[in-house]
Design a protein around this motif. Sequence first.
Motif, PDB file in Angstrom:
ATOM      1  N   LEU A 180      95.833 -24.334 -29.535  1.00 21.36           N
ATOM      2  CA  LEU A 180      95.077 -24.982 -30.600  1.00 21.36           C
ATOM      3  C   LEU A 180      93.583 -25.055 -30.287  1.00 21.36           C
ATOM      4  O   LEU A 180      92.752 -25.020 -31.207  1.00 21.36           O
ATOM      5  N   ALA A 181      93.228 -25.164 -29.018  1.00 17.17           N
ATOM      6  CA  ALA A 181      91.811 -25.240 -28.667  1.00 17.17           C
ATOM      7  C   ALA A 181      91.068 -23.967 -29.048  1.00 17.17           C
ATOM      8  O   ALA A 181      89.851 -23.987 -29.262  1.00 17.17           O
ATOM      9  N   GLU A 182      91.780 -22.849 -29.161  1.00 12.55           N
ATOM     10  CA  GLU A 182      91.143 -21.592 -29.565  1.00 12.55           C
ATOM     11  C   GLU A 182      90.637 -21.643 -31.000  1.00 12.55           C
ATOM     12  O   GLU A 182      89.748 -20.874 -31.376  1.00 12.55           O
ATOM     13  N   THR A 183      91.187 -22.533 -31.796  1.00 13.64           N
ATOM     14  CA  THR A 183      90.766 -22.605 -33.197  1.00 13.64           C
ATOM     15  C   THR A 183      89.381 -23.209 -33.348  1.00 13.64           C
ATOM     16  O   THR A 183      88.726 -23.015 -34.382  1.00 13.64           O
ATOM     17  N   GLY A 184      88.939 -23.982 -32.356  1.00 14.96           N
ATOM     18  CA  GLY A 184      87.650 -24.667 -32.443  1.00 14.96           C
ATOM     19  C   GLY A 184      87.728 -26.022 -33.119  1.00 14.96           C
ATOM     20  O   GLY A 184      86.753 -26.772 -33.099  1.00 14.96           O
TER      21      GLY A 184
ATOM     22  N   TYR B 138      88.219 -24.783 -21.695  1.00  9.77           N
ATOM     23  CA  TYR B 138      87.672 -25.365 -22.926  1.00  9.77           C
ATOM     24  C   TYR B 138      86.821 -26.600 -22.591  1.00  9.77           C
ATOM     25  O   TYR B 138      87.211 -27.735 -22.896  1.00  9.77           O
ATOM     26  N   PRO B 139      85.676 -26.405 -21.966  1.00  9.74           N
ATOM     27  CA  PRO B 139      84.840 -27.558 -21.587  1.00  9.74           C
ATOM     28  C   PRO B 139      84.342 -28.361 -22.778  1.00  9.74           C
ATOM     29  O   PRO B 139      83.903 -29.503 -22.615  1.00  9.74           O
ATOM     30  N   GLN B 140      84.420 -27.789 -23.978  1.00  6.55           N
ATOM     31  CA  GLN B 140      83.929 -28.481 -25.175  1.00  6.55           C
ATOM     32  C   GLN B 140      84.938 -29.480 -25.730  1.00  6.55           C
ATOM     33  O   GLN B 140      84.629 -30.213 -26.669  1.00  6.55           O
ATOM     34  N   VAL B 141      86.141 -29.542 -25.152  1.00  6.04           N
ATOM     35  CA  VAL B 141      87.175 -30.482 -25.613  1.00  6.04           C
ATOM     36  C   VAL B 141      87.360 -31.563 -24.561  1.00  6.04           C
ATOM     37  O   VAL B 141      87.857 -31.294 -23.464  1.00  6.04           O
ATOM     38  N   PRO B 142      86.974 -32.812 -24.843  1.00  7.50           N
ATOM     39  CA  PRO B 142      87.177 -33.899 -23.878  1.00  7.50           C
ATOM     40  C   PRO B 142      88.656 -34.246 -23.757  1.00  7.50           C
ATOM     41  O   PRO B 142      89.295 -34.554 -24.766  1.00  7.50           O
TER      42      PRO B 142
ATOM     43  N   PHE C 179      89.281 -28.632 -32.264  1.00  5.15           N
ATOM     44  CA  PHE C 179      89.291 -29.739 -31.315  1.00  5.15           C
ATOM     45  C   PHE C 179      87.964 -29.893 -30.572  1.00  5.15           C
ATOM     46  O   PHE C 179      87.827 -30.794 -29.739  1.00  5.15           O
ATOM     47  N   ASP C 180      86.995 -29.062 -30.862  1.00  3.87           N
ATOM     48  CA  ASP C 180      85.696 -29.167 -30.187  1.00  3.87           C
ATOM     49  C   ASP C 180      85.098 -30.552 -30.431  1.00  3.87           C
ATOM     50  O   ASP C 180      84.923 -30.970 -31.583  1.00  3.87           O
ATOM     51  N   GLY C 181      84.812 -31.270 -29.365  1.00  6.32           N
ATOM     52  CA  GLY C 181      84.229 -32.592 -29.483  1.00  6.32           C
ATOM     53  C   GLY C 181      85.215 -33.694 -29.803  1.00  6.32           C
ATOM     54  O   GLY C 181      84.837 -34.860 -29.878  1.00  6.32           O
ATOM     55  N   ALA C 182      86.499 -33.348 -30.001  1.00 12.95           N
ATOM     56  CA  ALA C 182      87.531 -34.344 -30.328  1.00 12.95           C
ATOM     57  C   ALA C 182      88.334 -34.686 -29.076  1.00 12.95           C
ATOM     58  O   ALA C 182      88.706 -33.797 -28.307  1.00 12.95           O
ATOM     59  N   ASP C 183      88.596 -35.954 -28.879  1.00 14.70           N
ATOM     60  CA  ASP C 183      89.394 -36.364 -27.727  1.00 14.70           C
ATOM     61  C   ASP C 183      90.806 -35.807 -27.833  1.00 14.70           C
ATOM     62  O   ASP C 183      91.382 -35.720 -28.923  1.00 14.70           O
ATOM     63  N   ALA C 184      91.368 -35.444 -26.674  1.00 13.24           N
ATOM     64  CA  ALA C 184      92.714 -34.885 -26.644  1.00 13.24           C
ATOM     65  C   ALA C 184      93.330 -35.199 -25.288  1.00 13.24           C
ATOM     66  O   ALA C 184      92.679 -35.704 -24.369  1.00 13.24           O
ATOM     67  N   THR C 185      94.616 -34.894 -25.145  1.00  9.68           N
ATOM     68  CA  THR C 185      95.281 -35.009 -23.859  1.00  9.68           C
ATOM     69  C   THR C 185      96.070 -33.735 -23.605  1.00  9.68           C
ATOM     70  O   THR C 185      96.310 -32.934 -24.512  1.00  9.68           O
TER      71      THR C 185
END
Length: 351
Positions: free
Chosen positions: A134-138, A159-163, A140-146
């Motif tokens: 899912l991170a490949e879709t973009g 994916y450093p852009q996904v916290p 989640f960029d900037g959105a918190d996730a686990t």
Amino acid sequence: MDKSVGEKNGGPQPLHVSLLALPEAAVSTLSGIFDVMNAFSIVPAGVGIPKTPPFHVEIVGERAGPLTLASHVPMMVQRPISDIERTDILIVPSVVLSADGWAKGRYPELVDWCRRMHAKGALICSACSGIFLLAETGIFDGADATVHFGYADTFRRAYPQVPIHPEQVLVVAGQRDELITSGASMTWHDLVLYLIARHAGATAAQTVARYFALQWHQDGLSPYMVFEGRRDHGDQAIQTAQDWLAGHFSVANPLEEMVRKAGLTERTFKRRFSQATGMSPIAYVQRLRIEEAKRRLERTEASVDEISWQVGYEEPAFFRRLFKRVTGLSPGVYRRRFQVPDFAKRGAGPR
């Protein structure tokens, strides 16, 4: 619009759930989610259980037909994504990564479809390591996730852009609370129960949890995480100190000895240690001591006070407070949760 979504013949229809199958998927997560979310027809009727099943779950993929998953077990893909113009909930199950990590760009068709489903209003969900796709879709960029804590460093590099917050069981993000991720392995229980509570009510979620003996991991994932200090920093003086500390963390004043072995001033040592490991020396020592205490609580019958002394703390009260701060559980609760039960020990020979 997919005919399984929305209103049909004037009545409410189940929410369409697309459970995405891909070769790296773990069969246990995929089949578990499928069975539980489709199980309202077998859960005993009662207060809070909707008369009409709230979900219609389908296993979808690039193509319909048999697909061999990560454990070499075949799974039947019921519908190709090319036939699905819209879905209400999209779930990517946990995936098994190779030693080389996640290979980006392998599934452009799946990534594009996930992106389009999000644009059309779908909830986008990841179980465990499904966030890699899912991170490949973009989205989640900037959105918190686990993500599974075992894959956390790999994910950060990819994916450093996904916290990410691997200690958290479930993270809900996005402007519509539409980005939902669950953490390590069996937290798919929490994901499914959350979706049931959100769309069918808390009572339905409680009933399903009881029926399947599913667990809410309300204490977070910190108790399950094993501390491994960073060692890929390239600072040989700090590496020498870490090597010594691994076997001597319980001594009374480990910092003094580490400084001596590193051949640095105390101020310089503290600065370089923090830069190399991301932790202060005292915090690092505490984590090593707590990790050893966890093993002793799991594997021995020693009292908490005795274990406190064994790992380097003369004041049991301080040890108890520190243990709970690090793991989220008291030593006694931790022991009850993670010690092998007596019935499992009976008849077991040496290993």
